[in-house]
Design an enzyme around this catalytic site. Structure first.
Site, PDB file in Angstrom:
ATOM      1  N   LYS A   1       1.817  11.237  -4.800  1.00 49.61           N
ATOM      2  CA  LYS A   1       2.458  10.850  -6.074  1.00 49.61           C
ATOM      3  C   LYS A   1       2.620  12.014  -7.059  1.00 49.61           C
ATOM      4  O   LYS A   1       2.469  11.846  -8.263  1.00 49.61           O
ATOM      5  CB  LYS A   1       1.679   9.715  -6.760  1.00 49.61           C
TER       6      LYS A   1
ATOM      7  N   ASP B   1      -6.938  -0.212  -6.112  1.00 41.14           N
ATOM      8  CA  ASP B   1      -6.331  -1.322  -6.858  1.00 41.14           C
ATOM      9  C   ASP B   1      -6.412  -2.658  -6.113  1.00 41.14           C
ATOM     10  O   ASP B   1      -6.530  -3.713  -6.737  1.00 41.14           O
ATOM     11  CB  ASP B   1      -4.871  -1.015  -7.245  1.00 41.14           C
TER      12      ASP B   1
END
Length: 498
Positions: A195, A230
Site C-alpha cells: 500500500k 482488521d
C-alpha cells in the site's frame, strides 16, 4: 422521354440501388458485429456460471484447505495463521482503552470508555491522521515517532467522560493491516510493506517493539496489549455485542476471513492449550485457489498483469479492488472484436483500473428507463458518448455477471467455514444460532452484491439450517474491535478476577 432523361433515370436508379446495397451491407456488418458482441457476452456468462453443485465443490475445497493449513505451516495455500487471540470480548469489559488502526495512507486513533454488561460502549472518540509521503518511505524511527506524537496529542485531549484507572498504564489495541508473522498476542514481525509504504529497516522487526520504543522516546506511558488485523477486529466487535458470532468476513477493497477454532483442532499449534480452549484463526482466505473456481480468460489476464501473479486468486474474483477491472477487460474485448463503441477502441478503456468497483456498482444499480447513469459514467470515465440503449443494457448485464459470480463464491467460502465448524447441518434439538459478522465497503455499499451473497448462502444451506445462520453487519471492527481486544487481553485482568 428523351435519351438524356432516360439516362439520368437509369443513373439515379443505380445510385439508389448502390446506396440501398450499402445500407443493407452496413446493417449486415453491424448485425454481424452485434452477434459477435452477444457471443462474447454469452461465452463470458457461461464461463462465470456458479450452479449450486459447483459452489458446493468450492465450499468443500475450502474446508479441505482449512484442514491442511491447520495441520502444518505451508501445508496449504490458506495460511491459517494463529492469531494468539484466545479471549474474545464478552461484554463485561470495563475501563478506558485505546486503539491505533494503521492500514494505509491514513491512520486512526480511537478511545472507548467501556461500562460493562449493562452499558457496553459508554463513549468513544476518534481522530484521523494523514501520513506524509516522505514518512511512508523514510525510516522506521521516523514513522513510529510520527504515530507516537499523534497518539500523545490525542491522549492529551482526553476530556469529560473518559476515566483512566488511577495507577494503571493506558492500554492500546494495534490494528496493523500489513503482512506480519505473529509471535504472541502483542508482538509480530513485519514480513513486507504494501500500500505504498517502503521502509526497509522495519522489515523483520517487531512492529509493537518499534511503536513501544517511540512511545518511550516521547514519554507516553502506554502499553500495546493486542496486535491484530482488521478481520480479527471485526470478529471481536461482532462477538462483543453478540456471543453467537463465530466468524468474520471482510468484503471490501480486499477480502479475508477469521473464525474461532477449537485449540485442540490445530495440529500445528505447539504451545500450551489456552485456558479458553479456543483460538482465533486468521485464514488469509484471499489466497484460496481451487480447480473448481470459474476462471475466465479475463481473470487470467488480470492475474498475469498484476503485481502478484498466481497469488490471491480468490480475492481477484470477489473483492472490490478487482471487480470493476474485470468489467473493463470484457468491454475492451467487445470494443476490439465487435466494434462495441464504434470503429475505434476508446483509448481510456485500455487503462487498467480506470473503471472502479463503485462505478460498476452505480451502473449496475441504474434503474432509469434510458440508463442515464450508465451513459454518464461512460462519458465521464471513459470519454465514450452516444451509446445506444442496447449497448448500455449489455454493460449492465456484464456488471451483473461479474458481481453475481463474486457474491456466490463469497457465499461458498462462508459455507466452507461453517462446514469446518460443523454448523452446516441441523442437529436434533440444537437451536444454537451461528452468526457471521461482515464488514467492508463492497458488502456495505454494493446492494446487489450483498443481496446475491445472502440469497446464495440460504440456497446452499437450505431453509431449515438457514434459520440458525445469521449474517450481521459489524461496523468499524478495525477500530473499536482493536480497543475491545486490548480490554479482553488487559494485563490487569488477573488482578480483577475474584
Amino acid at each position: 422521354m428523351g435519351k438524356v432523361a432516360v439516362g439520368a433515370a437509369v443513373v439515379g436508379a443505380a445510385t439508389v440501388c448502390a446506396a440501398a446495397a450499402l445500407v443493407v451491407r452496413h446493417r449486415m456488418i453491424s448485425s454481424g458485429k452485434w452477434a459477435r458482441a452477444l457471443a462474447i457476452v454469452k461465452e463470458f456468462d457461461d464461463n462465470c456460471s456458479t450452479p449450486i453443485g459447483k459452489l458446493r465443490q468450492v465450499a468443500d475445497a475450502m474446508t479441505v484447505e482449512m484442514h491442511a493449513g491447520l495441520a502444518s505451516e505451508g501445508g496449504s495455500k490458506l495460511k491459517m495463521l494463529i492469531s494468539y487471540v484466545d479471549n474474545l470480548p464478552t461484554g463485561d469489559e470495563k475501563g478506558l482503552f485505546y486503539a491505533l488502526d494503521l492500514g494505509g495512507t491514513n491512520f486512526r486513533v480511537l478511545r472507548v470508555q467501556l461500562g460493562g454488561k449493562d452499558h457496553h460502549v459508554v463513549r468513544q472518540e476518534f481522530d484521523e491522521v494523514s501520513i506524509p509521503p516522505d514518512v511512508m518511505t523514510g525510516s522506521s524511527e521516523g514513522l513510529f515517532d510520527f504515530i507516537a506524537a499523534a497518539l500523545a496529542k490525542f491522549v492529551s485531549e482526553e476530556g469529560e467522560g473518559f476515566h483512566p484507572a488511577p495507577g494503571r498504564q493506558r492500554e492500546l489495541g494495534f490494528t496493523f493491516s500489513f503482512p506480519v508473522k505473529q509471535l504472541s498476542i502483542s508482538s509480530g514481525t513485519l514480513i513486507k510493506w504494501t500500500k505504498g509504504f517502503s521502509i526497509e529497516d522495519t522489515v523483520g522487526q517487531d512492529v509493537v517493539g518499534e511503536l513501544t520504543k517511540a512511545l518511550e522516546r516521547i514519554g507516553l506511558d502506554m502499553r500495546v496489549t493486542a496486535l491484530v488485523n482488521d478481520t480479527i477486529g471485526t470478529l471481536a466487535g461482532g462477538r462483543y455485542t453478540n456471543p453467537d458470532v463465530i466468524a468474520a468476513v471482510i468484503l471490501g477493497t480486499g477480502t479475508n476471513a477469521a473464525y474461532v477454532e477449537r485449540a485442540q483442532a490445530i495440529p500445528k499449534w505447539q504451545g500450551l492449550l489456552p485456558k479458553s480452549g479456543e483460538m482465533v484463526i486468521n485464514m488469509e482466505w484471499g489466497n484460496f485457489r481451487s480447480s473448481h473456481l470459474p476462471l475466465t480468460e479475463y481473470d487470467q489476464a488480470l492475474d498475469s498483469d498484476s503485481l502478484n501473479p498466481g497469488e490471491q486468486i480468490f480475492e481477484k474474483l470477489i473483492s472490490g479492488m478487482y471487480l470493476g477491472d474485470i468489467v473493463r477487460r470484457v468491454l475492451c474485448k467487445l470494443a476490439e472484436e465487435a466494434e462495441f463503441f464504434g470503429d475505434t477502441v476508446p483509448p481510456k478503456l485500455k487503462i487498467p483500473f480506470i473503471l472502479r468497483t463503485p462505478d460498476m456498482s452505480a451502473m449496475h444499480h441504474d434503474t432509469s428507463p434510458d440508463l442515464k447513469k450508465v451513459a454518464s459514467k461512460l462519458k465521464d470515465l471513459l470519454e465514450i458518448s452516444n451509446t445506444s440503449l442496447k449497448t448500455r443494457k449489455t454493460i449492465v448485464e456484464i456488471c451483473d455477471i461479474v458481481a453475481t459470480r463474486g457474491a456466490r463464491l463469497s457465499a461458498a467460502g462462508i459455507l466452507g467455514i461453517l462446514k469446518k465448524l460443523g454448523r452446516d447441518t441441523v442437529k436434533l434439538g440444537d437451536k444454537q444460532k451461528s452468526v457471521v459478522a461482515l464488514d467492508g465497503g463492497l458488502y456495505e455499499h454494493y446492494t446487489k452484491f450483498r443481496v446475491s451473497m445472502e440469497k446464495s448462502l440460504t440456497e446452499l444451506l437450505g431453509e431449515e439450517v438457514s434459520a440458525n445462520i445469521l449474517v450481521e453487519h459489524s461496523n468499524d471492527g478495525s477500530g473499536i474491535g482493536a480497543a475491545l481486544l486490548a480490554a479482553s487481553h488487559s494485563q490487569y485482568l488477573e488482578v480483577e478476577e475474584p
